[in-house]
Motif scaffolding. Sequence first.
Motif, short mmCIF file in Angstrom:
data_model
loop_
_atom_site.label_atom_id
_atom_site.label_comp_id
_atom_site.label_asym_id
_atom_site.label_seq_id
_atom_site.Cartn_x
_atom_site.Cartn_y
_atom_site.Cartn_z
N ILE A 16 145.52 -6.87 91.07
CA ILE A 16 145.33 -6.10 92.30
C ILE A 16 145.13 -7.08 93.45
O ILE A 16 144.19 -7.87 93.46
CB ILE A 16 144.13 -5.16 92.19
CG1 ILE A 16 144.33 -4.17 91.04
CG2 ILE A 16 143.91 -4.41 93.50
CD1 ILE A 16 145.55 -3.28 91.19
N ASN B 276 149.35 -3.52 93.32
CA ASN B 276 149.43 -3.99 91.95
C ASN B 276 150.67 -4.89 91.82
O ASN B 276 151.80 -4.41 91.80
CB ASN B 276 149.52 -2.81 90.99
CG ASN B 276 149.47 -3.24 89.53
OD1 ASN B 276 149.57 -4.42 89.21
ND2 ASN B 276 149.32 -2.27 88.65
N SER C 240 147.25 2.02 97.45
CA SER C 240 145.95 2.53 97.85
C SER C 240 145.47 1.86 99.13
O SER C 240 145.59 0.63 99.28
CB SER C 240 144.93 2.31 96.74
OG SER C 240 143.63 2.69 97.15
N ASN D 36 144.35 -7.36 97.34
CA ASN D 36 143.80 -6.63 98.49
C ASN D 36 144.16 -7.39 99.76
O ASN D 36 143.76 -8.54 99.94
CB ASN D 36 142.28 -6.49 98.37
CG ASN D 36 141.71 -5.53 99.40
OD1 ASN D 36 142.19 -5.45 100.53
ND2 ASN D 36 140.67 -4.80 99.02
N THR D 37 144.91 -6.75 100.64
CA THR D 37 145.36 -7.43 101.85
C THR D 37 144.21 -7.78 102.79
O THR D 37 144.41 -8.59 103.71
CB THR D 37 146.37 -6.56 102.61
OG1 THR D 37 145.74 -5.35 103.04
CG2 THR D 37 147.56 -6.22 101.72
N ASN E 255 138.90 5.23 99.44
CA ASN E 255 140.12 4.77 98.78
C ASN E 255 141.09 5.95 98.74
O ASN E 255 140.78 6.98 98.14
CB ASN E 255 139.84 4.28 97.35
CG ASN E 255 139.11 2.95 97.34
OD1 ASN E 255 139.71 1.91 97.56
ND2 ASN E 255 137.80 3.01 97.09
N ASN F 133 145.53 -2.01 98.57
CA ASN F 133 145.42 -2.53 97.22
C ASN F 133 146.78 -2.41 96.56
O ASN F 133 147.30 -1.30 96.37
CB ASN F 133 144.37 -1.74 96.42
CG ASN F 133 142.96 -2.10 96.83
OD1 ASN F 133 142.68 -3.23 97.20
ND2 ASN F 133 142.06 -1.13 96.77
N ASN G 287 142.21 0.98 101.22
CA ASN G 287 140.77 0.81 101.05
C ASN G 287 140.13 0.53 102.41
O ASN G 287 140.57 -0.37 103.13
CB ASN G 287 140.47 -0.34 100.09
CG ASN G 287 139.00 -0.71 100.04
OD1 ASN G 287 138.59 -1.72 100.60
ND2 ASN G 287 138.19 0.11 99.39
#
Length: 601
Positions: A139, A134, A200, A141-142, A292, A132, A202
């Motif tokens: 945000i 920014n 982060s 998310n890959t 996370n 995640n 996830n």
Amino acid sequence: MDRNTFTGLFLIMVILGAAVFFMKPSDADIKKEKERITADSLKKVGANQTVTPTATAASNALAKQDTTISTGPFGANLNGTEATSVLENQLLKLTFTNIGGKIKSVEVKDVKTYAGAPVVLFNGNNNKFGLNLNIDGKIVNTNNLYFTSTKNGNSMSMRANYSADKYIEFVYDLKDASNNVGFNVNLNGLNGVVQGNTVSINWETTLLQQEKSAAKEQEHAAPYYKYSEQNPDHLGIGKDEKVDLTEGKIEWFSFKQHFFSAVLIPQVPFEKGNLESKVSTEQGKVKWYGANMQLPFNQLASQSYAMKFYFGTNKFSTLKDQGQDIEKQVDMGYWPLKYINRWIVLPVFNFLESFNWGYGLIILVLTILLKLAMSPLTYKSYISMAKMRILKPEMDEIKAKVGDDNPTLLQQEYLKLYKKVGVNPLGGCLPMLLQLPFVMAFFFFFPNLFELRGESFLWMKDLSTYDDFIKFGFTIPFIGDHLSLMCVLMTISTLIYTYFNNQISGATGQMKYIGYIMPIIFLGVLNSYPSGLNYYYFLANMLTFAQQYLIRMMVNDEKIHAILQENKAKPQSEKKKSKFQARLDDYMRTQQQAKIQSKKK
């Protein structure tokens, strides 16, 4: 607006519409015009360079990419077609997908599910993994991006470009004959693009059922984690739970099910994070896990994070080889049970396993060794119970004289008798209490022992789960939908043991019948427990019968009675007081003083 004006405007609109419709160029005219524009463009370009179809396609793709990127972060990676690739060695088969650049599924080789299918820890859309980030206040998310994959031997590189020199790269490395997968995250040139000082990770996945009973598998499944310089801990077993991990840096976390685990171990501990677990009600699924975890992000330079995955069995020795106390997620029981299992039972079990015996024989020998080690306590317990049995006629005489109206006085007279003959009424219980931790330790040892998984013995197809010798086809309260033959044999042997134990101890009244209630309760509790555990308890009962028979052959009740009478005849000054007798004297003095005080009042 008057009526004439409105009529004039309406006619003008009709005329304009008709002109556009009838004067519209035909499809052939549009095609000719496009061909003319293309020819003019090629002539202009030809004055400076030669244009090939490949160069034209590349230019068009780059133009499209630049246009898409300008619309948002990683815009060129938002659309695509899924493609998969595989890395495998002798122990693992990993399937990768370009969607998210992640591991799509993990198959653990050389093991099967209870139904005989390959063991797949997670698969497909049930598994989400990514960073995640920014970027521009949004945000990203890959997990939702399409990566470009490059395979090199047993390594896999997944890359998503932000621009020509700015990208995210996941590099996976599978070593030969290993359960470990090297995992490196490279954020190249994204300093200044990614906002904040942390990123982060996830990870969300759904555990697939591997064992015979999903309900029992849920009882042994939980996310585990380890703070630095602390012992591993886990979330609740039978409930949905979410925990914020903020008490220290996190060395690793795992998605553990009964006999298999997926563990993520960073080279530099995670700063903080959270874990979540939800019990699944869908058939073929056990639990849903979510994690996370935050990693530090330096805005001054490109970032790289080195980690590794462990995918494999929860065999204690295999997990121990990973280091960092990962083996402690195998539940060995509470204190002191876990120390008994880890430092006594497990080493003996591993030693017996080195002989390549069947596991039915190993459990038998293990039980014999334990009984031999405990035989001094068993002998002492038998002698103490025999003394109480021999004293029973004298105790009955005391009861006849005193009566049942004054239980305090009756107890005092009993204590006087114990003191005279030198008998500790608790002498039969204490040795049994000392053996109890070992009996309870096996309650945790066998259900969590991977080595028993899939191993058969006699009619028991799998010693790591229950043997449903009788299937009801419906559920009976307290029993379930089956009846385990080994559990029934264990219960019968316990009832027989209780009967003979009552004969030895001379138990009467409520104590006589309590011993018969407990085995019935254990029948309901242990009916769904591993047949290996019930087999051990059955063997323990049978060996106890043999021990008591041998002790009874060695012990003469008449000699014990003569010793008790001899002690009774000795003057009090010749008797060496034991700690129990000293406490008994103190108790009797206290009772006597209380009696005197009550009379004075």
